[in-house]
Design a protein around this motif. Structure first.
Motif, short mmCIF file in Angstrom:
data_model
loop_
_atom_site.label_atom_id
_atom_site.label_comp_id
_atom_site.label_asym_id
_atom_site.label_seq_id
_atom_site.Cartn_x
_atom_site.Cartn_y
_atom_site.Cartn_z
N MET A 71 0.82 -1.21 0.00
CA MET A 71 0.00 0.00 0.00
C MET A 71 0.85 1.27 0.00
O MET A 71 0.33 2.37 -0.04
CB MET A 71 -0.93 0.00 1.21
N GLY A 72 2.13 1.13 0.03
CA GLY A 72 3.02 2.28 0.06
C GLY A 72 3.37 2.75 -1.34
O GLY A 72 2.65 2.49 -2.30
N SER A 73 4.50 3.44 -1.42
CA SER A 73 4.99 3.88 -2.73
C SER A 73 6.47 3.56 -2.84
O SER A 73 7.18 3.47 -1.84
CB SER A 73 4.74 5.38 -2.92
N LEU A 74 6.90 3.39 -4.06
CA LEU A 74 8.29 3.05 -4.34
C LEU A 74 8.77 3.85 -5.54
O LEU A 74 8.07 3.97 -6.54
CB LEU A 74 8.41 1.55 -4.65
N GLY A 107 0.57 -3.75 -5.38
CA GLY A 107 -0.78 -4.09 -4.93
C GLY A 107 -1.70 -2.89 -5.06
O GLY A 107 -2.20 -2.58 -6.13
N PHE A 108 -1.89 -2.16 -3.96
CA PHE A 108 -2.74 -0.96 -3.94
C PHE A 108 -1.92 0.32 -4.00
O PHE A 108 -2.46 1.40 -4.13
CB PHE A 108 -3.60 -0.94 -2.67
N GLY A 123 -1.95 -4.74 -9.25
CA GLY A 123 -3.29 -5.13 -8.80
C GLY A 123 -4.25 -3.97 -9.00
O GLY A 123 -4.80 -3.79 -10.07
N ALA A 124 -4.40 -3.13 -7.98
CA ALA A 124 -5.28 -1.96 -8.06
C ALA A 124 -4.49 -0.66 -7.98
O ALA A 124 -5.05 0.41 -7.87
CB ALA A 124 -6.31 -2.02 -6.94
N GLY A 125 -3.18 -0.74 -8.03
CA GLY A 125 -2.33 0.44 -7.90
C GLY A 125 -1.92 1.01 -9.25
O GLY A 125 -2.61 0.84 -10.25
#
Length: 150
Positions: free
Chosen positions: A33-36, A54-55, A77-79
């Motif tokens: 759920m984070g960012s990279l 993922g998200f 996924g949903a990200g």
């Protein structure tokens, strides 16, 4: 092998100075759920690059000319996954597996080669040392962005 899992964190990986002295087999990142943000990824000198989102969201910076031939597998996924491409003279081919709930955006100069297969003009001139992408997008968005002509 380099492996990173961000979880909920915001992570930046940057190859600022010199490239890896050895060629790596695999560079693997996972964003829940984070960012990279991965800057200057071609300096990792990795043959295989795996990015799973993922998200969260991820940015993979391939804007420098690749130093080794690389195969990149990306899953969203949903990200959202943003891929910064190298200069237009580097051959790039992209295989896409998407759904009705996702979107994959290409630079204007990319052309469809076959069903779910796209390439830039340089790929038609020389397939040698092409940067190869295999992208899966379930419900999110993947954006391939060409290098700006400043």
């Amino acid at each position: 092998l380099f492996r990173s899992n961000t979880g909920n964190a915001d992570v930046e990986i940057s190859y600022r100075e010199s490239p890896n002295k050895m060629v790596m087999d695999t560079f693997h990142v996972n964003v829940d759920m984070g960012s990279l943000v991965v800057r200057n990824l071609s300096r990792a000198r990795s043959r295989n690059i795996h990015a799973e989102v993922g998200f969260g969201n991820a940015l993979l910076d391939f804007s420098e000319r690749p130093q080794v031939e690389s195969y990149v597998h990306g899953f969203v996924g949903a990200g959202e996954l943003l891929i910064l491409l190298p200069e237009a003279t580097v051959p790039v081919i992209v295989r896409v597996n998407d759904s009705w709930f996702s979107s994959v955006l290409f630079p204007d100069d990319f052309r469809q080669v076959d069903e779910n297969l796209f390439a830039n003009p340089a790929y038609f001139n020389s397939k040698a040392h092409a940067l190869q992408f295999d992208l899966d997008c379930a419900m999110g968005r993947i954006i391939l962005q060409g290098k700006s002509k400043n």
